[in-house]
Design a protein around this motif. Sequence first.
Motif: not given
Length: 245
Positions: A22-27, A29-33, A80-84
């Motif tokens: 889960y932490q890898q996933f978080v990291d 996503i944050k890097k892609q942003i 509705y969904g999940t968005y940045v």
Amino acid sequence: MSNNLISCLQRHLDKNTKLPLYQQFVDIIKKQITIGILKKGDFLPSEREFTEQLDISRITIRKALAQLEKESVIVRTRGYGTYVKGSFEYSLKTLKGFSQQIHIRGQKPNTIWVNKQLIKASPEVAKYLNIRSNEDVFMLKRIRYIDDYPVSIEESFVPKTFIDNIDDIQLSLYSFFHSRNIIPMHAKNWVCASMPDDEFKQVMSLKELVPVLVIKQQVFDVNNNPIEYSINHCRSDMYVFTSEE
């Protein structure tokens, strides 16, 4: 965007390291942003899509998304969904149509037409188009989408003299205007808030009450003649309207 994000997660998630998935996933996503691949307002795949494509548990996905939401990286809305996190900035000053402004952001606009027809102008419409009440006007009603998600319902009213064949208007009214050498030059805008009606809640698949921004706009051509009066009902959690001087 969804396929690229899934591919990135498939490449970089490592089940053999000590760092929790889960932490890898978080990291990731944050890097892609951070590097600009994911932008504010971009939607993420659903929990089920993540689970099936990445072959990891829904509990892990939910924990990761909960962490991203806690850190104010994403917004999750029921039904509705999940968005940045961040809103679509729509300029009221720049007379670029919805589709063009979305293209500039690197996202995909779409329009579903609800109605295109000739009607009698109401007193309100007649006032802003500088015509007589009950005079013929074209009413163009459509649902606006960003990356396949509905974000607003818009009604535009155009004097009959500006349109020969209503079917010539496809995705963009402004593209049609320019093709006929009708140039929008300036506009007046009115902004207020309201609660969503049943149609808006159904179109947006809302399970909770989300306030609606109502944007009324009067657009003028080079000769200062009104060419459009529009009423746009927008999700308040998805839009920020700007007007620069």
